[in-house]
Design a protein around this motif. Structure first.
Motif, PDB file in Angstrom:
ATOM      1  N   GLY A  39       0.796  -1.225   0.000  1.00  0.00           N
ATOM      2  CA  GLY A  39       0.000   0.000   0.000  1.00  0.00           C
ATOM      3  C   GLY A  39       0.821   1.264   0.000  1.00  0.00           C
ATOM      4  N   PHE A  40       2.170   1.145  -0.053  1.00  0.00           N
ATOM      5  CA  PHE A  40       3.037   2.323  -0.082  1.00  0.00           C
ATOM      6  C   PHE A  40       4.071   2.158  -1.194  1.00  0.00           C
ATOM      7  N   ARG A  41       4.396   3.284  -1.863  1.00  0.00           N
ATOM      8  CA  ARG A  41       5.350   3.236  -2.976  1.00  0.00           C
ATOM      9  C   ARG A  41       6.248   4.476  -2.947  1.00  0.00           C
ATOM     10  N   VAL A  42       7.551   4.273  -2.950  1.00  0.00           N
ATOM     11  CA  VAL A  42       8.512   5.378  -2.975  1.00  0.00           C
ATOM     12  C   VAL A  42       8.586   5.930  -4.389  1.00  0.00           C
ATOM     13  N   ILE A  43       8.360   7.238  -4.540  1.00  0.00           N
ATOM     14  CA  ILE A  43       8.376   7.848  -5.869  1.00  0.00           C
ATOM     15  C   ILE A  43       9.553   8.800  -6.077  1.00  0.00           C
ATOM     16  N   GLN A  67      13.178  -2.153  10.553  1.00  0.00           N
ATOM     17  CA  GLN A  67      12.045  -2.367   9.659  1.00  0.00           C
ATOM     18  C   GLN A  67      10.738  -2.361  10.438  1.00  0.00           C
ATOM     19  N   GLU A  68      10.772  -2.917  11.646  1.00  0.00           N
ATOM     20  CA  GLU A  68       9.560  -2.924  12.477  1.00  0.00           C
ATOM     21  C   GLU A  68       9.133  -1.506  12.833  1.00  0.00           C
ATOM     22  N   ASP A  69      10.095  -0.611  13.075  1.00  0.00           N
ATOM     23  CA  ASP A  69       9.770   0.783  13.384  1.00  0.00           C
ATOM     24  C   ASP A  69       9.052   1.449  12.211  1.00  0.00           C
ATOM     25  N   VAL A  70       9.587   1.246  11.005  1.00  0.00           N
ATOM     26  CA  VAL A  70       8.999   1.855   9.820  1.00  0.00           C
ATOM     27  C   VAL A  70       7.622   1.261   9.545  1.00  0.00           C
ATOM     28  N   GLU A  71       7.493  -0.050   9.657  1.00  0.00           N
ATOM     29  CA  GLU A  71       6.207  -0.689   9.421  1.00  0.00           C
ATOM     30  C   GLU A  71       5.158  -0.186  10.406  1.00  0.00           C
ATOM     31  N   ARG A  72       5.553  -0.004  11.651  1.00  0.00           N
ATOM     32  CA  ARG A  72       4.614   0.481  12.670  1.00  0.00           C
ATOM     33  C   ARG A  72       4.105   1.881  12.299  1.00  0.00           C
ATOM     34  N   THR A  73       5.010   2.741  11.850  1.00  0.00           N
ATOM     35  CA  THR A  73       4.618   4.097  11.446  1.00  0.00           C
ATOM     36  C   THR A  73       3.698   4.069  10.226  1.00  0.00           C
ATOM     37  N   LEU A  74       4.014   3.241   9.241  1.00  0.00           N
ATOM     38  CA  LEU A  74       3.193   3.172   8.033  1.00  0.00           C
ATOM     39  C   LEU A  74       1.806   2.612   8.332  1.00  0.00           C
ATOM     40  N   HIS A  75       1.726   1.672   9.248  1.00  0.00           N
ATOM     41  CA  HIS A  75       0.416   1.143   9.617  1.00  0.00           C
ATOM     42  C   HIS A  75      -0.418   2.216  10.323  1.00  0.00           C
ATOM     43  N   ARG A  76       0.235   3.066  11.131  1.00  0.00           N
ATOM     44  CA  ARG A  76      -0.470   4.171  11.774  1.00  0.00           C
ATOM     45  C   ARG A  76      -0.965   5.162  10.727  1.00  0.00           C
ATOM     46  N   ILE A  77      -0.152   5.404   9.695  1.00  0.00           N
ATOM     47  CA  ILE A  77      -0.553   6.302   8.617  1.00  0.00           C
ATOM     48  C   ILE A  77      -1.758   5.739   7.884  1.00  0.00           C
TER      49      ILE A  77
END
Length: 239
Positions: free
Chosen positions: A30-34, A107-117
């Protein structure tokens, strides 16, 4: 099914840091770096032109970026600060920052933030509603109710707890809020583009971007800024 992918820009002076965030984001559906940026100018240009949903930005770049863009009131992405130490985090973690990550992050830190987003954005998506629209409405005109063809309504503007309905022949005040009115207009013709504006697409002359904002120009010359919440709605109309 609608494409709900969130776009991401990464801004950090160090390539290793950018690569790490890109790799972690790539693993989250659900996320893509552009775009990746290494300095202030690249960050400003990328955010203004690409209008990403999420910005991961190094704390030092964020302070320069904020001064040139955010202070001007331009719509900005959900911002995640990448900081080297807690002192930096305390200095920048304010209401216009969604989250922060202290290096070295995992990676867990980033995933946690993206799930909150994902959760925060999902809460802001307008819910589906049945189409109860009619071909005409009645508005207060002195001591009478005047019938107006729905196609003659150019746009509606919220004004505190009431609304103003604009037509070719005049303006009419409704005692109803803009949310109530939005539910009764044909979704095929009328689009909510801001918490304070509904526009009739038949009266839209053009759509353009200016300073990172998406702006609608109506046939009468009136300009309406599309707020961040409704940018995806307009993007789906661009073919």
């Amino acid at each position: 099914m609608e494409d709900m992918t969130k776009t991401v820009v990464i801004a950090d002076r160090y390539i290793e840091a950018r690569e790490a965030i890109r790799r972690y984001v790539h693993g989250v559906m659900g996320f893509r770096v552009i775009r990746e940026c290494s300095n202030r100018l690249e960050t400003i240009r990328s955010v203004s032109l690409l209008t990403p949903d999420v910005l991961f930005v190094e704390e030092g770049l964020y302070r320069m970026y904020k001064g040139e863009i955010l202070s001007k009131g331009v719509c900005h992405p959900l911002t995640v600060i990448l900081a080297d130490k807690d002192a930096c985090i305390e200095r920048v973690f304010k209401k216009d920052v969604f989250d922060y990550l202290r290096k070295p992050y995992t990676q867990e830190d980033v995933e946690r933030t993206l799930h909150r987003i994902s959760y925060a954005v999902q809460r802001e998506i307008p819910s589906e509603r049945p189409n109860t629209a009619s071909s005409a409405i009645f508005v207060v005109d002195g001591i009478r109710f005047k019938k107006i063809a729905i196609g003659d309504v150019m746009h509606v503007k919220a004004a505190r707890d009431y609304s103003i309905i604009y037509t070719d022949v005049g303006e009419y005040v409704s005692s109803h809020g803009i949310g109530y009115i939005a539910e009764r207009l044909n979704a095929g013709f009328f689009v909510r583009v801001h918490r304070s504006f509904i526009v009739n697409l038949a009266y839209v002359d053009e759509l353009h971007r200016e300073g990172g904002r998406m702006i609608l120009v109506l046939k009468n010359g009136h300009e309406v800024t599309v707020s961040r919440r409704y940018v995806d709605t307009m993007k789906r109309l661009i073919l």
